[in-house]
Design a protein around this motif. Structure first.
Motif, mmCIF file in Angstrom:
data_model
loop_
_atom_site.group_PDB
_atom_site.id
_atom_site.type_symbol
_atom_site.label_atom_id
_atom_site.label_comp_id
_atom_site.label_asym_id
_atom_site.label_seq_id
_atom_site.Cartn_x
_atom_site.Cartn_y
_atom_site.Cartn_z
ATOM 1 N N GLN A 1 0.834 -1.201 0.000
ATOM 2 C CA GLN A 1 0.000 0.000 0.000
ATOM 3 C C GLN A 1 0.869 1.252 0.000
ATOM 4 N N THR A 2 0.262 2.342 -0.444
ATOM 5 C CA THR A 2 0.942 3.634 -0.407
ATOM 6 C C THR A 2 1.465 3.917 1.000
ATOM 7 N N GLY A 3 2.718 4.356 1.057
ATOM 8 C CA GLY A 3 3.355 4.633 2.334
ATOM 9 C C GLY A 3 4.091 3.455 2.930
ATOM 10 N N GLY A 4 3.917 2.301 2.333
ATOM 11 C CA GLY A 4 4.552 1.098 2.847
ATOM 12 C C GLY A 4 6.001 0.957 2.400
ATOM 13 N N SER A 5 6.594 -0.170 2.762
ATOM 14 C CA SER A 5 8.004 -0.424 2.467
ATOM 15 C C SER A 5 8.183 -1.791 1.833
ATOM 16 N N LEU A 6 9.227 -1.893 1.033
ATOM 17 C CA LEU A 6 9.660 -3.161 0.473
ATOM 18 C C LEU A 6 11.176 -3.163 0.422
ATOM 19 N N ARG A 7 11.736 -4.347 0.484
ATOM 20 C CA ARG A 7 13.189 -4.486 0.367
ATOM 21 C C ARG A 7 13.475 -5.457 -0.773
ATOM 22 N N LEU A 8 14.116 -4.939 -1.804
ATOM 23 C CA LEU A 8 14.519 -5.769 -2.927
ATOM 24 C C LEU A 8 15.943 -6.261 -2.714
ATOM 25 N N SER A 9 16.199 -7.468 -3.172
ATOM 26 C CA SER A 9 17.552 -8.013 -3.113
ATOM 27 C C SER A 9 17.962 -8.507 -4.488
ATOM 28 N N CYS A 10 19.242 -8.405 -4.748
ATOM 29 C CA CYS A 10 19.814 -8.907 -5.995
ATOM 30 C C CYS A 10 20.971 -9.819 -5.613
ATOM 31 N N ALA A 11 20.849 -11.080 -5.935
ATOM 32 C CA ALA A 11 21.910 -12.042 -5.617
ATOM 33 C C ALA A 11 22.958 -12.036 -6.725
ATOM 34 N N ALA A 12 24.212 -11.989 -6.308
ATOM 35 C CA ALA A 12 25.323 -11.987 -7.258
ATOM 36 C C ALA A 12 26.528 -12.626 -6.581
ATOM 37 N N SER A 13 27.549 -12.898 -7.343
ATOM 38 C CA SER A 13 28.739 -13.494 -6.759
ATOM 39 C C SER A 13 29.529 -12.452 -5.968
ATOM 40 N N GLU A 14 30.381 -12.950 -5.087
ATOM 41 C CA GLU A 14 31.229 -12.050 -4.310
ATOM 42 C C GLU A 14 32.139 -11.252 -5.236
ATOM 43 N N ARG A 15 32.624 -11.892 -6.282
ATOM 44 C CA ARG A 15 33.500 -11.217 -7.232
ATOM 45 C C ARG A 15 32.762 -10.078 -7.931
ATOM 46 N N THR A 16 31.513 -10.338 -8.294
ATOM 47 C CA THR A 16 30.724 -9.301 -8.960
ATOM 48 C C THR A 16 30.536 -8.098 -8.043
ATOM 49 N N LEU A 17 30.141 -8.371 -6.812
ATOM 50 C CA LEU A 17 29.856 -7.286 -5.880
ATOM 51 C C LEU A 17 31.116 -6.504 -5.521
ATOM 52 N N SER A 18 32.257 -7.150 -5.582
ATOM 53 C CA SER A 18 33.518 -6.487 -5.236
ATOM 54 C C SER A 18 34.130 -5.736 -6.405
ATOM 55 N N SER A 19 33.681 -6.055 -7.618
ATOM 56 C CA SER A 19 34.345 -5.511 -8.804
ATOM 57 C C SER A 19 33.468 -4.604 -9.651
ATOM 58 N N TYR A 20 32.169 -4.763 -9.580
ATOM 59 C CA TYR A 20 31.268 -4.050 -10.469
ATOM 60 C C TYR A 20 30.469 -2.986 -9.721
ATOM 61 N N THR A 21 30.206 -1.900 -10.391
ATOM 62 C CA THR A 21 29.202 -0.962 -9.891
ATOM 63 C C THR A 21 27.842 -1.623 -10.074
ATOM 64 N N MET A 22 27.059 -1.637 -9.017
ATOM 65 C CA MET A 22 25.740 -2.276 -9.048
ATOM 66 C C MET A 22 24.661 -1.202 -9.057
ATOM 67 N N GLY A 23 23.668 -1.427 -9.877
ATOM 68 C CA GLY A 23 22.604 -0.439 -9.984
ATOM 69 C C GLY A 23 21.231 -1.063 -9.934
#
Length: 120
Positions: free
Chosen positions: A13-35
């Protein structure tokens, strides 16, 4: 090959919250800009937020500043988008993306997307 898998979308509903997650490798998260990007029906895909690999610097679209927070959890191998104070106009498919060149405009890899629907 970089694989990105989004989760966490849904109906809120309007005003509520959600948390999105994106699973990736450790190498990806350490080397790439994530958007995060979103695409509303009939509209172009738009930038939402990004986090730089080298120093964790974050950037946001004006429309989400103060409401959304991007973060990176290398131990859990996820990049997250905490979305608060959601509005109906936030309704869209949200995509996770990665780019090797932090200064480049184009992202190299994309996830399949997750639907976020905000009811009024």
């Amino acid at each position: 090959q970089v694989q990105l898998v989004e989760s966490g979308g849904g109906l809120v509903q309007t005003g509520g919250s959600l948390r999105l997650s994106c699973a990736a490798s450790e190498r990806t998260l350490s080397s790439y800009t994530m958007g995060w990007f979103h695409q509303a029906p009939g509209k172009e895909r738009e930038f939402v937020a990004a986090i730089r690999a080298s120093d964790g610097y974050t950037s946001y679209a004006d429309s989400v500043k103060g409401r959304f927070t991007i973060s990176r959890d290398i131990a859990r191998r996820t990049v997250n988008l905490q979305m608060n104070s959601l509005k109906p106009e936030d309704t869209a498919v949200f995509f996770c993306a990665a780019k090797a060149n932090p200064l480049g405009r184009e992202y190299d890899y994309w996830g399949q997307g997750t639907q976020v629907t905000v009811s009024s």
